[in-house]
Design a protein around this motif. Structure first.
Motif, mmCIF file in Angstrom:
data_model
loop_
_atom_site.group_PDB
_atom_site.id
_atom_site.type_symbol
_atom_site.label_atom_id
_atom_site.label_comp_id
_atom_site.label_asym_id
_atom_site.label_seq_id
_atom_site.Cartn_x
_atom_site.Cartn_y
_atom_site.Cartn_z
ATOM 1 N N ASP A 133 -35.482 -26.278 -58.249
ATOM 2 C CA ASP A 133 -34.421 -26.945 -59.012
ATOM 3 C C ASP A 133 -34.103 -28.334 -58.485
ATOM 4 O O ASP A 133 -33.484 -29.143 -59.196
ATOM 5 N N SER A 171 -32.538 -31.541 -60.806
ATOM 6 C CA SER A 171 -31.131 -31.828 -60.536
ATOM 7 C C SER A 171 -30.952 -33.211 -59.930
ATOM 8 O O SER A 171 -29.984 -33.919 -60.233
ATOM 9 N N THR A 229 -28.757 -36.020 -61.724
ATOM 10 C CA THR A 229 -27.590 -36.451 -60.963
ATOM 11 C C THR A 229 -27.622 -37.948 -60.702
ATOM 12 O O THR A 229 -26.590 -38.632 -60.799
ATOM 13 N N ARG A 253 -33.103 -27.265 -67.384
ATOM 14 C CA ARG A 253 -33.174 -26.139 -66.464
ATOM 15 C C ARG A 253 -33.925 -24.960 -67.059
ATOM 16 O O ARG A 253 -34.373 -24.072 -66.323
#
Length: 350
Positions: free
Chosen positions: A129, A133, A137, A254
């Motif tokens: 992940d 991410s 982010t 995701r």
């Protein structure tokens, strides 16, 4: 002693440069590590070759594109003020960072799937992940920084300062209605006002009443603990709004971590349409086209992707996301376009 504005500028630029460079380096390092494990070679020649290429790419993109554009806009403020409706910084991030990161994420899955049966156990059950991410982010961080530039970071932001900031961004803009009113005032001579009484017609049951929405009144606290608890600042709301804006895209990306997705061909449409949904970040936050672009680039494509995934692979993506995309699309079409027709009009037209 440097001023607060210079410190703020340096911190913002360093954070944006880190968000521009780190995601690509991390994703390509993950790709190099995966390729090295698949090759089962004791030597790390291919690993360091891929890592060195990633460092060279990030260095060249930063020195040849990112830094010159930043310096140009800092030195030539009039050029930056002429840009309307889109943000060059976000476009550079989407094209130079997000696109390579998504491409190497797909390449990582393809390298794992291309292995033979003897080393098929090397394919993990779920994708890591961290790369996804980190990319999203960093994109949100750059978006927040670009929105915070017009606000001071120290001190309490009063309502007067907020109106001054918004008025400064909208200065020298004259609407058509203001020009029409000025022309009418200059052409028509002043006349004495006459008091006339217009008889109001009696309202029947068939006539629709005027729009008067009734509901619970909002509370207002002027003192005490409740005043401190009810205080709001637009600077903090930027963080909340930025993360909520991309929650749908984050959930969609995701989904690629599910083995039924990344071990099949579904990884391509998920990554492609997720990247397309990120293109709307190029527009300015108050752009009138942002709602339409959001529906066209995110909600409508996500309806087909999520519906196909649910039909073929089951509920690996939440049904709530599909309901959100459908309701947002239908509400936008209905309230912005269908309500203009007579069939969907509230008032009867004779």
């Amino acid at each position: 002693m440097p001023s607060g504005k210079k410190i703020k500028l340096v911190i913002f630029e360093l954070l944006e440069l880190a968000a521009f460079s780190i995601p690509t380096l991390v994703v390509m390092e993950q790709f190099a590590k995966t390729y090295h494990n698949i090759m089962n070679n004791s030597e790390k020649t291919h690993y360091w070759l891929i890592v060195s290429c990633s460092i060279a790419y990030v260095a060249s993109a930063s020195l040849l594109i990112w830094v010159p554009v930043k310096v140009l806009f800092f030195k030539k403020r009039h050029l930056y003020q002429k840009i309307k409706g889109w943000r060059p910084v976000m476009m550079m991030y989407v094209v130079l960072t997000t696109l390579p990161s998504f491409s190497f994420s797909i390449a990582m899955t393809e390298v794992q799937k291309s292995t033979n049966d003897t080393i098929s156990a090397a394919i993990p059950d779920t994708l890591p992940d961290l790369p996804v991410s980190l990319v999203l982010t960093s994109l949100i961080v750059v978006d927040i920084i670009e929105k915070l530039r017009i606000y001071p970071l120290r001190g309490e932001l009063k309502s007067k300062e907020t109106t001054e900031i918004h008025s400064s961004t909208l200065q020298n803009i004259k609407t058509v209605t203001e020009q029409v009113h000025r022309n009418e005032e200059n052409s028509v001579p002043p006349q004495p006002a006459r008091r006339t009484q217009i008889p109001q017609p009696r309202r029947t049951n068939t006539e629709s009443p005027t729009l008067n929405v009734e509901g619970p009144q909002e509370p207002c606290f002027d003192s005490g603990v409740l005043r401190a608890a009810s205080s709001s600042d637009p600077r903090s709301e930027i963080f909340l709004g930025s993360f909520l804006l991309w929650s749908d895209t984050i959930e969609m990306v995701r989904v690629t971590g599910h083995p039924a997705v990344y071990k099949s061909g579904w990884v391509y449409p998920v990554y492609i349409f997720s990247f397309i949904s990120l293109l709307r970040i190029i527009l300015t936050p108050q752009n009138p086209l942002s709602n339409c672009v959001g529906v066209l680039l995110q909600d409508i494509p996500f309806i087909f992707v999520r519906l196909s995934l649910i039909i073929v692979l089951g509920t690996i993506t939440p049904v709530l996301g599909l309901c959100k995309n459908i309701l947002v699309t239908l509400s936008y079409v209905y309230f912005n376009h269908l309500t203009k027709f007579r069939v969907f009009s509230t008032f009867e037209v004779s």
